[in-house]
Design a protein around this motif. Structure first.
Motif, mmCIF file in Angstrom:
data_model
loop_
_atom_site.group_PDB
_atom_site.id
_atom_site.type_symbol
_atom_site.label_atom_id
_atom_site.label_comp_id
_atom_site.label_asym_id
_atom_site.label_seq_id
_atom_site.Cartn_x
_atom_site.Cartn_y
_atom_site.Cartn_z
ATOM 1 N N PRO A 3 0.812 -1.219 0.000
ATOM 2 C CA PRO A 3 0.000 0.000 0.000
ATOM 3 C C PRO A 3 0.848 1.273 0.000
ATOM 4 N N LEU A 4 0.225 2.345 -0.437
ATOM 5 C CA LEU A 4 0.806 3.683 -0.365
ATOM 6 C C LEU A 4 0.036 4.442 0.716
ATOM 7 N N VAL A 5 0.743 4.886 1.751
ATOM 8 C CA VAL A 5 0.075 5.496 2.914
ATOM 9 C C VAL A 5 0.365 6.992 2.955
ATOM 10 N N PRO A 6 -0.662 7.837 2.873
ATOM 11 C CA PRO A 6 -0.446 9.278 2.976
ATOM 12 C C PRO A 6 -0.208 9.719 4.419
ATOM 13 N N LEU A 7 0.813 10.533 4.616
ATOM 14 C CA LEU A 7 1.104 11.141 5.914
ATOM 15 C C LEU A 7 1.005 12.650 5.753
ATOM 16 N N THR A 8 0.276 13.288 6.642
ATOM 17 C CA THR A 8 0.120 14.742 6.576
ATOM 18 C C THR A 8 0.690 15.378 7.829
ATOM 19 N N LEU A 9 1.692 16.216 7.638
ATOM 20 C CA LEU A 9 2.306 16.964 8.740
ATOM 21 C C LEU A 9 1.690 18.359 8.787
ATOM 22 N N ILE A 10 1.354 18.805 9.990
ATOM 23 C CA ILE A 10 0.715 20.104 10.176
ATOM 24 C C ILE A 10 1.445 20.862 11.281
ATOM 25 N N GLY A 11 1.799 22.104 10.995
ATOM 26 C CA GLY A 11 2.421 22.962 11.993
ATOM 27 C C GLY A 11 3.925 23.088 11.870
ATOM 28 N N THR A 12 4.585 22.181 11.160
ATOM 29 C CA THR A 12 6.041 22.241 11.102
ATOM 30 C C THR A 12 6.533 23.417 10.266
ATOM 31 N N TYR A 13 5.734 23.828 9.267
ATOM 32 C CA TYR A 13 6.146 25.003 8.477
ATOM 33 C C TYR A 13 6.167 26.255 9.351
ATOM 34 N N GLU A 14 5.121 26.447 10.123
ATOM 35 C CA GLU A 14 5.063 27.610 10.998
ATOM 36 C C GLU A 14 6.100 27.529 12.118
ATOM 37 N N LEU A 15 6.417 26.314 12.547
ATOM 38 C CA LEU A 15 7.424 26.135 13.595
ATOM 39 C C LEU A 15 8.797 26.599 13.119
ATOM 40 N N LEU A 16 9.211 26.132 11.945
ATOM 41 C CA LEU A 16 10.541 26.472 11.433
ATOM 42 C C LEU A 16 10.499 26.480 9.910
ATOM 43 N N PRO A 17 10.081 27.603 9.306
ATOM 44 C CA PRO A 17 10.025 27.672 7.843
ATOM 45 C C PRO A 17 11.408 27.542 7.228
ATOM 46 N N ILE A 18 11.439 27.227 5.942
ATOM 47 C CA ILE A 18 12.698 27.096 5.229
ATOM 48 C C ILE A 18 13.460 28.426 5.253
ATOM 49 N N HIS A 19 14.775 28.342 5.392
ATOM 50 C CA HIS A 19 15.682 29.492 5.388
ATOM 51 C C HIS A 19 15.463 30.429 6.574
ATOM 52 N N THR A 20 14.912 29.932 7.664
ATOM 53 C CA THR A 20 14.804 30.747 8.874
ATOM 54 C C THR A 20 15.453 29.984 10.025
ATOM 55 N N TYR A 21 15.777 30.715 11.087
ATOM 56 C CA TYR A 21 16.525 30.118 12.184
ATOM 57 C C TYR A 21 15.921 30.456 13.544
ATOM 58 N N VAL A 22 14.648 30.765 13.558
ATOM 59 C CA VAL A 22 13.951 31.050 14.803
ATOM 60 C C VAL A 22 12.739 30.135 14.914
ATOM 61 N N ASP A 64 0.202 3.031 -13.875
ATOM 62 C CA ASP A 64 -0.799 3.721 -13.051
ATOM 63 C C ASP A 64 -0.164 4.610 -11.976
ATOM 64 N N ALA A 65 1.161 4.701 -11.969
ATOM 65 C CA ALA A 65 1.849 5.420 -10.888
ATOM 66 C C ALA A 65 1.470 6.891 -10.853
ATOM 67 N N GLU A 66 1.314 7.507 -12.016
ATOM 68 C CA GLU A 66 0.988 8.936 -12.047
ATOM 69 C C GLU A 66 -0.391 9.195 -11.453
ATOM 70 N N ALA A 67 -1.363 8.379 -11.840
ATOM 71 C CA ALA A 67 -2.719 8.543 -11.306
ATOM 72 C C ALA A 67 -2.741 8.288 -9.801
ATOM 73 N N LEU A 68 -1.973 7.296 -9.354
ATOM 74 C CA LEU A 68 -1.904 6.994 -7.927
ATOM 75 C C LEU A 68 -1.269 8.153 -7.167
ATOM 76 N N THR A 69 -0.261 8.776 -7.751
ATOM 77 C CA THR A 69 0.387 9.930 -7.115
ATOM 78 C C THR A 69 -0.577 11.106 -7.008
ATOM 79 N N ASN A 70 -1.378 11.320 -8.058
ATOM 80 C CA ASN A 70 -2.380 12.397 -8.005
ATOM 81 C C ASN A 70 -3.400 12.143 -6.895
ATOM 82 N N ARG A 71 -3.780 10.890 -6.728
ATOM 83 C CA ARG A 71 -4.714 10.544 -5.657
ATOM 84 C C ARG A 71 -4.075 10.793 -4.292
ATOM 85 N N LEU A 72 -2.817 10.410 -4.159
ATOM 86 C CA LEU A 72 -2.075 10.643 -2.916
ATOM 87 C C LEU A 72 -2.020 12.133 -2.592
#
Length: 271
Positions: A208-227, A250-258
């Protein structure tokens, strides 16, 4: 009906960076003087232990344990509560005689802290895919090689396919894979397009292909920032997407679904 050419803007509009709130003076200096130095010291400390353990541990099991300890320490430095949802969905993926829920786990990629989140909160051994160029770096390359991570070489189509087949062999050996199909961190917190390599490997290995969704890490430490900006963090495990009967075409269609699943989950849970 108007054509797509007519609807398309003549000049592309650059993405707008979300406005980042000004941080209190005390929080900025707490990060500069304490949190970031501790992060660097912890990475060096646990990395050194892992390199020593790698002398005798070619399976990567003990090194994964050390990586989890490193990740948990880094999460404590964030001063942010972490919630995990959906781990019960992995139970049916555990094959007889193994405690590992075998699948390809695909996550959105928002921050440096995404990797510690996954190592700390996914309760099973797994391997990651990383750029082959990292294998040429002193110490880092040794660690990646001895711990059984999978190098991805994109220098040519043939090298790319060979890299994906290494991932398939890792799955066939009973080790789950964790990937970031966007290929890099988001510059503005929005989900980018995804490459189909993860779906291709899942189909090829018939896992199976399992989707993982991370929430809050961008606000915690965005790219190119150090605070660091402490806030609640969340990892949401989605329903496994079966690949039984699918072909690699079917990999492309599966990726779009993911991507759709991760995007909808992120929008529904991001405050």
């Amino acid at each position: 009906m108007p054509s797509n050419e007519i609807l398309r803007s003549e000049e592309p509009v650059p993405p707008v960076e979300p406005q980042r709130p000004t941080l209190p003076f005390a929080l900025r200096w707490l990060t500069y003087l304490l949190l970031l130095p501790l992060l660097a010291l912890a990475t060096a400390f646990f990395g050194s232990i892992s390199l020593v353990v790698g002398i005798w541990d070619s399976s990567g099991r003990q090194q994964h344990f050390i990586a989890r300890a490193w990740a948990r320490f880094l999460l404590r430095l964030t001063l942010s509560p972490v919630t995990v949802e959906g781990l019960e969905k992995l139970q049916p993926l555990r094959r007889e005689g193994s405690r590992r829920p075998l699948a390809v786990y695909a996550s959105n990629h928002l921050s440096y802290y995404d990797t510690p989140m996954l190592f700390a909160k996914l309760p099973f051994q797994f391997r990651i895919l990383a750029k082959a160029s990292l294998w040429k770096l002193p110490f880092i390359g040794w660690y990646l090689n001895r711990s059984g991570q999978v190098p991805i070489d994109q220098s040519s189509a043939r090298a790319g396919v060979a890299s994906l087949m290494r991932g398939v062999k890792t799955l066939e050996a009973g080790l789950p894979l964790v990937i970031f199909p966007e290929g890099g961190r988001s510059a503005n917190g929005e989900l980018k397009s995804m490459v189909a390599g993860g779906a291709w490997m899942a189909i090829k290995a018939q896992v199976p292909l399992v989707p993982l969704t991370l929430i809050g890490t961008y606000e915690l430490l965005p790219i190119h920032t150090y605070v660091m900006r402490p806030r609640p963090l969340k990892l949401i495990v989605g329903d496994p997407i079966p690949t039984t009967g699918l072909a690699t075409r079917d990999a492309e269609a599966l990726t779009n679904r993911l991507r759709s699943v991760i995007h909808e989950t992120y929008i529904a849970n991001h405050g």
